[in-house]
Design a protein around this motif. Structure first.
Motif: not given
Lengths: 191, 258
Positions: A17, A20-21, A23-24, A27-28, A31, A54, A57-58, A61-62, A65, B4-5, B8-9, B12, B17-20, B22
């Motif tokens: 949260k 983002p790294e 989060f990779g 994803m791994g 994937q 992709q 995944f985004i 991530y969003q 929460n 891809l990873i 994507t990062i 972001i 881009i951030a988590p919405e 809570r």
């Protein structure tokens, strides 16, 4: 990173949260599974599958929460992927086709539906059955893929599709029945 | 696959881009439960009003109205409230289905939860008198509702043309009663040897009674049966009160001539 690789999905989500790294790493973990799922549900080429993945995944991530540990992370991710695919086809105004499965994936569905031995399946017959499966309504095809190709448990399919367990079981049973009926209608009796 | 990873990062990070937050999710989650609660609350109010309305009516009059029990019962149902119950029940059902875990339960369990919630809370509301008060408030503040949409004991028993009359006793003599009906009109009520006076009836000035019979003239009514205003007038459910069979000739509920 090595330390983080041992963490559970839920722990990684908390960390991702703010980073983002990390989060990779998540994803791994998913994937390949999700990529196969998208391919199985669509007939898109590899590049388009990767684009969709992709976007998914985004979206995941969003929505980090929103994740509730009551669910398996994979079920939750599949749910988001499923909804995204449905949205994709709705926006594109197209229907997902069903001819993008590998041979071994077809065999899983056919085997589960018509109870045949692998060694008596001939190529011509399999092709005919594939056509019948392609003609099934989407609601049946998606549960058959999840159950027999993705090999998901009923509870997981329930969480992915957000349908009661009974409805999932009914869809699977009706999907099989409809397929057998279609085979009979078209005089496909090669097993 | 690794690209891809990485891509994507980067996307972001580049697009911020951030988590919405809570709270958005929690608002949605608890909002659904609030809507369910509101639907059940108003469904329960509607149920308690309908139940209170139905409870006060006399359901055995179909015999005297020359109708079948089903037709007569259908004519008494509070359709306005039944429609409202249906609307709130449907809202509760579909809202429950939309909650985070609602998909796990079949339609039968969801229906039972919605119906059970409305009925159980409706009975509680009814037992504390909420339905009755709500109904009274509506009847007072919305005249159209009071005049056209309510089926009350008063409307049920103020149909002299159909053989149902009610009012307050003003005079009692042998074989005759005088009453002022609920609209203030004076009636002479003739009793015969066949008139049944239910055991719990207190035939005394100032008492409110219900009469089944037939209208003879503008102000004359022949009584076939007399009941107290509250209930059917059976005593301990036996139907036998003081005075034996409570017929005019064989005895009566409790008649105080004065």
């Amino acid at each position: 990173m090595q330390k983080n690789n041992n963490q559970t999905d839920a722990e990684l989500i908390e960390l991702a949260k703010n980073d983002p790294e990390l989060f990779g790493l998540l994803m791994g973990r998913y994937q390949v599974q999700l990529s196969h799922y998208i391919r199985r549900m669509t007939q898109l080429g590899q590049d388009d599958v990767q684009d969709l993945l992709q976007e998914i995944f985004i979206k995941i991530y969003q929505k980090l929460n929103e994740y509730d540990e009551v669910l398996k992370f994979s079920s939750w991710a599949y749910r988001i992927a499923h909804n995204h695919i449905v949205d994709y086809f709705r926006k594109a105004g197209a229907r997902p086709k069903f001819n993008s499965l590998e041979d071994y994936e077809w065999e899983k569905i056919i085997g589960a539906s018509v109870h045949i031995e692998k060694d008596i399946m001939n190529r011509d017959c399999v092709e005919k059955v594939k056509v019948c499966i392609s003609q099934l309504p989407m609601k049946y095809k998606e549960v058959l893929i999840l159950r027999f190709v993705e090999e998901k448990e009923y509870e997981e399919i329930m969480d992915i599709l957000k349908k009661p367990k009974g409805s999932v079981a009914t869809l699977i049973a009706r999907g099989k029945e409809t397929l057998i009926k279609k085979l009979k209608e078209q005089n496909i009796n090669c097993f | 696959m690794k690209d891809l990873i990485k891509e994507t990062i980067e996307k972001i990070k580049d697009q911020g881009i951030a988590p919405e937050p809570r709270w958005k999710y929690l608002v949605k989650k608890y909002g659904m439960w609030c809507v369910f609660g509101i639907a059940v609350f108003f469904g329960s109010i509607s149920f308690s009003v309908a139940f209170d309305m139905l409870r006060q009516l006399d359901w055995d009059l179909y015999r005297f109205a020359h109708q079948s029990a089903i037709v007569y019962s259908l004519s008494l149902l509070p359709y306005f409230w039944i429609v409202l119950i249906g609307i709130f029940l449907t809202l509760a059902f579909f809202d429950l289905r939309k909650t985070e875990t609602g998909y796990k339960y079949g339609w039968l369990k969801m229906s039972l939860a919605s119906i059970g919630g409305i009925v159980a809370i409706g009975f509680v509301f009814s037992s504390v008198g909420l339905g009755g008060k709500f109904n009274d408030t509506l009847a007072r503040d919305i005249p159209y509702y009071g005049q056209h949409m309510m089926i009350t004991k008063e409307s049920q028993w103020m149909q002299p043309e159909n053989g149902f009359l009610s009012g307050t006793l003003t005079a009692i003599s042998d074989g005759k009663l005088e009453i002022n009906d609920l609209n203030g009109q004076k009636w002479n009520v003739v009793l015969s040897g066949k008139t049944l006076i239910r055991p719990a009836v207190n035939v005394a000035k100032g008492e409110m009674i219900k009469i089944i019979g037939s209208k003879k003239n503008a102000n004359d009514f022949e009584a076939l049966e007399i009941r107290p205003w509250m209930g059917q007038g059976m005593m301990n459910g036996s139907g036998i009160g003081r005075g034996g069979n409570a017929m005019m000739n064989g005895g009566r509920g409790m008649m105080n001539e004065n």
